[in-house]
Design a protein around this motif. Structure first.
Motif, short mmCIF file in Angstrom:
data_model
loop_
_atom_site.label_atom_id
_atom_site.label_comp_id
_atom_site.label_asym_id
_atom_site.label_seq_id
_atom_site.Cartn_x
_atom_site.Cartn_y
_atom_site.Cartn_z
N ALA B 334 0.84 -1.20 0.00
CA ALA B 334 0.00 0.00 0.00
C ALA B 334 0.87 1.25 0.00
O ALA B 334 0.65 2.19 -0.78
N ASN B 338 1.19 4.10 -3.21
CA ASN B 338 1.01 5.54 -3.01
C ASN B 338 2.30 6.30 -3.29
O ASN B 338 2.29 7.38 -3.89
N LEU B 344 -4.73 3.90 -4.34
CA LEU B 344 -5.15 2.60 -3.81
C LEU B 344 -6.62 2.74 -3.41
O LEU B 344 -6.93 2.93 -2.23
N PRO B 345 -7.52 2.69 -4.39
CA PRO B 345 -8.92 2.99 -4.07
C PRO B 345 -9.53 1.94 -3.15
O PRO B 345 -9.15 0.77 -3.20
N ASP B 346 -10.47 2.37 -2.33
CA ASP B 346 -11.29 1.43 -1.56
C ASP B 346 -12.08 0.58 -2.54
O ASP B 346 -12.58 1.10 -3.55
N ASN B 368 -8.58 -3.00 0.24
CA ASN B 368 -7.48 -2.94 -0.72
C ASN B 368 -6.25 -2.44 0.04
O ASN B 368 -6.30 -1.33 0.56
N PRO B 369 -5.14 -3.18 0.12
CA PRO B 369 -4.84 -4.48 -0.47
C PRO B 369 -5.73 -5.62 0.04
O PRO B 369 -6.05 -5.67 1.22
#
Lengths: 499, 499
Positions: B334, B338, B344-346, B368-369
């Motif tokens: 994660a 970034n 890193l969208p929900d 996510n992850p």
């Protein structure tokens, strides 16, 4: 945050020497293990295997009402059926079974619990968080300390306990404090071939009772620990953490990898260990302020452990001399030395002239980087490194080699050798040659063994790495990783001199 | 700089299609080779071996007055003793022998020369630079073009020529223009296992005649080349280089690694190929301005080749979903997504709920992850990837796995399998499952196979990598390297849309 209200005051009481006993249990029970299977199936059984691998000298008690025996050991229906005292209990049971087993621990007079069991506060469910809080409160009121939940627990070679089968039995001076169990395993697998051995590894997961402050405080005083490396996702109490970190950093090098530096990382850290990861900027400032070393990956964390452990004496400055074969690679190496904030001094004319005795003119260079084709000849290699290290402008010598292809493979098949060379013999001769130069020099000489490209070269590389670590040489996989570690170590030494 | 005065006007004349013939010689002579030895000893002999490995279909003529035959081929005392015409000559003779052999080339009506021979302008000696200048002038006046000196020369699978034994015979759409011969070899060794195949590789060393401008111009028009990657130490004529780079970048992705970015690197570049490396800042600005992609290492150069070659369609945006096993690793992943400038969208609640059908609650996450333990079950893996890719916020799915330890090794030994699993079968089933999800999705799905920790895991990793490249999957060794390549590729596509 009710979980904090309970755990916070509790940890205030823990003074460092007070928790030494958790690393020295007289007996260990593992609750929820299965019988031996085809292989080391299941982590629960792995805890028993790990203790057997270490030849733990107290009793190991598997506990599971479904089995009579596990891995050759009598298996007990419950903790209360165990005849002798039980100091430490590892939980490998599902969450619903936890409260009753905790009651059994209280009744049995257990001293410490490690919860491998996950599914508590990190799920984000209020009910699971409340259960975690209740369990900690119940244990603490009975005087039991908790490691975890949701973690791999303790590795301490000097007391013969481990969480992973196949961990080295011999101890060393590096302690690793890790909020993640997977990272703890990754660090063992990557650091051990480079010669690192551990005083303690502590995987502490959700940190519901004992947390980073308690463990840092302990490791700062621990006589077995000379270097502390840590992976931390969230901090419970910033002020106490700063105090503990400052205290530890004043005593030994402390290297910190922060998980959850970004928004995405912070969300993932909560899902992983229920950690509330704060601002990365604040955390960085804090590390600088207390004199800890910040790293950004497990690889970098291991590199710094290797640098502090094996470079030993602090380099006198930032002047790096690079020695190896390959013109293009020498250009990269030069760029990477400079980009790491180190210097690439010109070698003095006298040193260049001395090197020309060994180094043909075409396709080589005796400037810095030294691009030479004698790297497979141990006598000339040792002399070259010694001569380069003697240059007054040089503070560290970095020798690089690729065991993947090129001159290495051709050298194994040279027609002027009476017999084909054995790669194991060659890499031992090279490591010995580097160590001789190191012993004859007042300056650090480090090794960069570039990555394997196939299984043959991986075997060669691992043999070479092994020979280097036997000689106590600091070994890195790339010039840029080596230079980054050296630069951070030099800054750390400078900071201490200023302080 | 007398050498420039001669070579500069000469290269002005070379229009791109004009040099196509150097890649299609009808016959090749290698001057200065020895007889076959115990192994492939000596690079000179290696050139003959490389041509034999490619099954070059014209005559190969070893030349050396000391030998009758080399590698099963008749060896000629001099070029002039060869009965048929000779198009291309590879020089593997010492510097003092060069002028006479050049005269022989002129007399023989040779079309192109590749000088492996080093020891010219890059030595820094005035005499050697003058010799280089004289040789180029003599060759050019006879209409002969020169590659080098001080380089490995040409690899062109479609015309069955190569400089390194064991190079792939099948061609592909990636061209590599490399001022360094060692780097050319490194790129073949690291890119080929990831599925990259080449249209041309050109190692051009000192660039005394044909230089980066000629070759870039050629590759821009070359129908066999879809992607250009380049390693450049110095540029002869900035204005012409900018023009060539702009022209090429308008036609295909051009990825450039600059050697000699720092003061130390610039010195090393001169020692290596006599290159005068200019300011790194100017070079960067130039790359941005013409729309080329800048990279800083060979690894990154190969990553970008893999991204442009196998991700294919441009991602619709910067939203990355990470899928794999391991809580701590998910936190790193994660952070690295970034930090590469990606998002890193929900995952949407509907997608999270669908994933829960496959994913137990304890010790996992469907945010996510996605941290899941089903990665070893091909059906569930394929479904998980397909479902994650269906999320409207997701533009790219990154699946990660470590074949070093942990769940992978335990899964090979699961007791609920009727027979022990064969690792080769398992990795093939996994690669096929990923490819099925990719085929069923409108979005790129990429693979991150984390590094091998021992020879067993290296064998597994190489098998998995091989299965993935057979499926045309983009494969990377770390999340951060994958994300860096994706981010640069997304920026490149955005720039083209704006233009």
């Amino acid at each position: 945050m009710p979980a904090r209200e309970v755990s916070q005051p509790a940890t205030e009481e823990a003074s460092p020497p007070a928790i030494d006993y958790i690393f020295h249990p007289r007996s260990v029970a593992v609750v929820g293990v299965g019988p031996p299977k085809l292989g080391p199936a299941g982590v629960g059984t792995g805890f028993v295997l790990a203790l057997q691998d270490m030849a733990f000298d107290g009793p190991i008690y598997p506990v599971n009402p479904k089995h009579q025996a596990v891995l050759g050991l009598k298996c007990y229906p419950s903790l209360l059926d165990i005849p002798g005292p039980v100091d430490h209990v590892i939980f490998s049971v599902p969450v619903p079974a936890v409260p009753q087993v905790v009651e059994d621990c209280v009744a049995k007079g257990v001293k410490s619990i490690h919860f491998f069991t996950a599914g508590f506060r990190e799920t984000g469910e209020a009910e699971a968080a409340e259960l975690e809080r209740r369990i900690v409160a119940r244990a603490r009121e009975a005087g039991i300390r908790i490691i975890g939940p949701n973690c791999m627990g303790l590795y301490c070679p000097s007391s013969k306990i481990a969480f992973m089968p196949g961990s080295p039995v011999e101890p060393g001076p590096v302690a690793f404090l890790s909020q993640s169990g997977g990272n703890a395993g990754d660090v063992i697998f990557t650091a051990v071939p480079r010669g690192i051995r551990f005083s303690k590894i502590i995987s502490y997961g959700n940190a519901a009772d004992l947390n980073e402050v308690d463990f840092l405080g302990y490791l700062a005083e621990d006589a077995e620990t000379e270097i502390i490396v840590a992976y931390i996702e969230g901090v419970r109490d910033g002020r106490r953490f700063v105090r503990a970190l400052r205290h530890a950093s004043a005593r030994k090098p402390v290297v910190v990898l922060k998980g959850g530096r970004t928004e995405g990382g912070r969300r993932a850290a909560f899902s992983h260990t229920a950690s509330l990861a704060g601002s990365a900027l604040v955390f960085d400032a804090l590390l600088r302020q207390v004199g800890a070393v910040r790293v950004d990956s497990i690889d970098e964390l291991v590199d710094l452990a290797v640098a502090f452990r094996f470079i030993g004496r602090p380099p006198g400055g930032r002047g790096v001399a690079v020695v190896g074969a390959g013109g293009g690679f020498s250009v990269f190496a030069a760029d990477e030395v400079n980009e790491a904030g180190l210097e690439l001094p010109d070698l003095s004319p006298a040193v260049q002239e001395e090197l020309r005795h060994f180094t043909p003119v075409a396709g080589t260079s005796v400037r810095n980087p030294v691009d030479t084709n004698i790297i497979m000849e141990p006598g000339k290699l040792s002399e070259t490194l010694r001569i380069v290290a003697s240059d007054p402008n040089v503070d560290v010598v970095a020798f690089h080699i690729s065991l993947g292809w090129g001159s290495w493979r051709r050298s194994l098949q040279r027609d002027d050798q009476p017999v084909r060379l054995d790669p194991g013999t060659v890499v031992k001769a090279m490591a010995d040659a580097i160590a001789r130069a190191r012993d004859a020099s007042a300056k650090p000489i480090i090794v960069v063994a570039r990555g394997a490209l196939d299984t043959d070269s991986m075997i060669y590389s691992m043999q070479f790495e092994d020979q280097c670590q036997r000689q106590g040489l600091a070994i890195f996989p790339t010039i840029s990783r080596a230079c980054n570690a050296i630069a951070k170590m030099v800054r750390w030494w400078e900071m201490r001199q200023d302080a």
